[in-house]
Design an enzyme around this catalytic site. Structure first.
Site, PDB file in Angstrom:
ATOM      1  N   HIS A 237      -8.104  75.801 -11.253  1.00  0.00           N
ATOM      2  CA  HIS A 237      -8.161  75.351  -9.862  1.00  0.00           C
ATOM      3  C   HIS A 237      -9.527  75.443  -9.197  1.00  0.00           C
ATOM      4  CE1 HIS A 237      -7.621  79.597  -8.472  1.00  0.00           C
ATOM      5  NE2 HIS A 237      -8.191  79.156  -7.374  1.00  0.00           N
TER       6      HIS A 237
ATOM      7  N   GLU B 128     -14.684  72.703  -8.055  1.00  0.00           N
ATOM      8  CA  GLU B 128     -15.493  73.180  -6.942  1.00  0.00           C
ATOM      9  C   GLU B 128     -16.668  74.051  -7.394  1.00  0.00           C
ATOM     10  OE1 GLU B 128     -13.118  75.048  -4.004  1.00  0.00           O
ATOM     11  OE2 GLU B 128     -14.734  75.118  -2.546  1.00  0.00           O
ATOM     12  N   ASP B 129     -16.407  74.939  -8.333  1.00  0.00           N
ATOM     13  CA  ASP B 129     -17.438  75.929  -8.667  1.00  0.00           C
ATOM     14  C   ASP B 129     -18.208  75.639  -9.943  1.00  0.00           C
ATOM     15  OD1 ASP B 129     -16.576  77.222  -6.434  1.00  0.00           O
ATOM     16  OD2 ASP B 129     -15.322  78.673  -7.505  1.00  0.00           O
TER      17      ASP B 129
HETATM   18 MN    MN Z   1      -9.137  80.207  -5.755  1.00  0.00          MN
END
Ligand code: MN
Length: 715
Positions: free
Chosen positions: A78, A82-83
């Site tokens: 998840h 994003e990262d």
């Molecule tokens: Mn998270």
């Protein structure tokens, strides 16, 4: 729920194997784990741990509520978009569309700035709520993510702790509650309270600890007693002591109760196999221990709106201590703990969970209806007010539970049941008593709405109703009626103007013309056109002119300009030579309006000098004795003369006449429409220098395709 902290994949895998039996699915999950681990390699959380610990624990929380394999994979992945700069295409290639979509959705939710300005927070909350209506797994995933972040909140600054805690209570725990995911909700609440009001939190913990031994003794004793009765009647069962959540104690204290007044500090839960046994157990317990009458609740016959089912009763137990006892089947317990998240299976490609939610959760219906709210802020506020804040439970006469916000009235009730019920409501009966419509409903009220199919709502209700849902429905009722009125008025106005302008209604309203009009005005349909006409936002002429555009508008301008304007005669003194007379007043006859080059004759009037006619003018035929020879001097001055023009239709003729005229050295003085019936005749008065130019002009006009004839007018 005991909190398990997971450090490696093996622990998660062991848990998964207890309910996922498909090897392939387990392999996929492991693949996802390895991918995430590699991508997060080197990244640390603020707590100092390896980053992978976070997704691992989120996945574990989900495995505790038996999430499906796709959701578990998505949980492990998840934070990779994003990262770790992983693209959703890469996730799709490796793990399939379903997983990549889940990760993408959760990334979208997480990207929004939580502690930003109010607008951003609202936009964020809207996305969460709307997202839930699309795939509820995203929200369950989000709840698990939030739970692990709350568990590790100690690592953040005090401000961020409080912000996160507040937001959790503001939006996530109410959602978890509506979805019936009690296991996650309860822990989130306790954690939030701990960071938001640490003093209150630890006071309660301390008090609970002080009384723990005593309470535990009572509970064990009571459990044995109940178990004995049930064994005597051969009812297979399990009994567990139940500790009340700190947050729920806080809520009761907050409402003004003292610690000793909280009944259900001593609580038991009895599990049996069947629904019938639930009632049997209840009867047996009541036969031995006296119940407090008003504390009995049958949530089996009347499930809570989040599908929760159980029997609740409070009894005077050992030593007169009050015990709250909950009785339920194992199946009911699953729903009580995990709510919507107890329906992970799939049917015909659609998640069972999503359809359960759509069918059974009232709040889902309300969110769907409020989704159309224009502003994000209003939507979020309405959802919070209507379904996420403190609610009451009331009943229909048939025993269906309706959940409404605190402060709701019979109007809100009626509209929640159905728009039709609200629109035709004439009165309300609560617990067999007629009540006014502004009556504030209370928990457990039984509400009957009286209706009359010919009745309509009152505008006043908008001020009485509590919920946005009811207010919107009342408003839309009135909008509909007002719209109908506008529609009728608009249609009438347009038809009237068409008639006045002698434009046939049917041909004007050809589908081609309608398309042109609504296209030009950017309306959706004829409906909207009439409503705008009726509400005077647009005039009938503006509409008609779109079709008759250039021609009629300009025609009108010309006609208006020239209407009733008198023909001003030029000073003709030197332009006409009267034989034998030098100083005499000379006029041009208005009946035949001669121009330079016309053969002319003078008529000696009584006292008004000489009037000059065309020789062809019938008006001078019989006046021989008073005629006098006249002739044109060399003049360049323009004189008025009138033409009679007949045409086939009126569409473009006037426009063409005007344009032919402007190409010549001729000026239009006036245009009169003499049309009657199907005949189109115009009287055009022009200023022209001489007959030669006039003849050429008349010829030109004759070339216009729809013109039948052009004649000089003699009156
Ligand atoms: Mn998270």
């Amino acid at each position: 729920m005991t909190i398990t902290k997971v450090n490696g994949f093996e622990q998660l895998n062991k848990k998964l194997k207890t309910y996922i039996k498909n090897e392939e699915e387990l392999n996929e999950i492991e693949k996802a784990y390895l991918f995430a681990k590699e991508k997060h390699n080197g990244q640390k959380r603020i707590s100092g741990e390896d980053y992978i610990v976070h997704p691992l624990n989120v996945a574990y929380i989900l495995s505790e509520i038996h999430a499906d394999s796709k959701t578990i994979s998505a949980a492990l992945l998840h934070d990779t978009i994003e990262d770790c700069d992983v693209t959703k295409e890469e996730l799709e290639n490796r793990f399939g569309l379903e997983v990549s979509k889940l990760v993408e959705s959760i990334t979208k939710i997480n990207k929004l700035n939580f502690s930003g300005d109010n607008e951003a927070v609202i936009a964020n909350q809207r996305k969460i709520l709307v997202g839930m209506t699309e795939d509820v797994r995203v929200i369950i995933l989000k709840l698990a993510d939030r739970l692990h972040n709350m568990r590790t909140l100690w690592a953040l600054s005090e401000k961020r702790q409080k912000d996160n805690a507040k937001e959790t209570l503001d939006i996530f725990t109410p959602i978890a509650h509506r979805l019936g995911i009690n296991s996650i909700k309860s822990e989130l609440e306790d954690l939030s309270l701990r960071y938001l009001k640490p003093d209150v939190y630890y006071q309660i913990v301390e008090k609970l600890n002080k009384t723990k031994v005593e309470r535990d003794n009572y509970i064990v004793e009571m459990m044995e007693s109940v178990s004995k009765i049930l064994n005597e009647h051969d009812i297979k069962h399990e009994i567990k002591g139940r500790s009340k959540s700190i947050y729920s104690i806080y809520k009761k204290l907050d409402k003004g109760k003292s610690f000793n007044e909280i009944y259900d500090l001593l609580a038991l839960r009895v599990f049996v196999d069947t629904e019938a046994e639930c009632y049997q157990v209840l009867g047996l317990i009541h036969s031995k221990y006296r119940p407090i009458p008003k504390r009995f609740k049958d949530y089996i016959a009347m499930p809570k709106t989040n599908m929760y089912q159980s029997l609740h009763t409070t009894i005077f137990g050992i030593d007169g201590q009050l015990f709250e006892i909950q009785i339920r089947t194992y199946e009911m317990d699953k729903v009580a703990e995990n709510g919507i998240a107890s329906h992970w299976s799939y049917k015909e490609g659609k998640s069972n969970m999503q359809s359960e939610m759509e069918q059974k959760l009232q709040f889902f219906r309300v969110i769907m209806e409020l989704k159309n709210e224009e502003s994000e802020e209003h939507f979020v506020d309405s959802v919070k007010e209507d379904v996420l804040k403190d609610t009451i439970y009331v009943f229909t006469p048939l025993g269906d539970v309706i959940e409404l916000p605190n402060g709701s009235t019979p109007i809100d009730f009626a509209y929640r049941v159905h728009s039709k019920v609200g629109d035709t409501m004439i009165g309300a009966i609560v617990n067999n008593t007629i009540v006014p419509l502004d009556y504030k409903l209370k928990d457990n009220d039984i509400v009957k709405i009286n209706t009359n199919k010919n009745s309509t709502p009152s505008k006043e209700w908008i001020n009485i109703a509590k919920t946005t849902q009811a207010k919107n429905k009342i408003k839309s009722f009135f909008n509909k009626t007002v719209k109908e009125d506008y529609y009728n008025k608009g249609e009438e106005l347009l038809n009237k103007e068409l008639k006045r302008r002698k434009i046939p209604i049917n041909s004007f309203l050809s589908s081609e013309n309608i398309d042109k009009i609504i296209g030009e005005l950017k309306y959706n349909d004829l409906n909207e056109l009439y409503i705008n006409l009726g509400s005077s936002r647009i005039s009938p002429n503006q509409v008609i002119n779109i079709i008759t555009e250039e021609n009629i508008t300009k025609e009108e301008i010309i006609l208006n300009k020239t209407k009733d304007k008198e023909v001003v005669l030029p000073n003709i003194k030197n332009d006409i030579i009267v034989k034998g007379i030098d100083d005499i007043k000379v006029n041009i006859a208005s009946c035949c309006k001669p121009v330079n080059g016309d053969r002319i004759v003078g008529y000696i009037t009584k006292g008004h000098g000489i009037t000059v006619h065309r020789m062809a003018c019938p008006n001078v035929n019989d006046l021989n004795e008073r005629l006098i020879d006249v002739k044109w001097n060399n003049t360049k001055k323009k004189y008025p003369t009138s033409l009679l023009i007949k045409s086939l239709d009126d569409k473009n003729v006037l426009m063409e006449i005007v344009s032919k005229t402007s190409n010549s050295d001729i000026t239009i003085e006036s245009i009169k429409t003499l049309t009657s019936g199907d005949d189109y005749t115009y009287q055009v008065t022009v200023l022209v220098e001489n007959k030669e130019k006039l003849m050429k002009y008349m010829n030109d006009l004759n070339m216009i395709s729809n013109i039948l004839s052009v004649e000089r007018l003699i009156k």
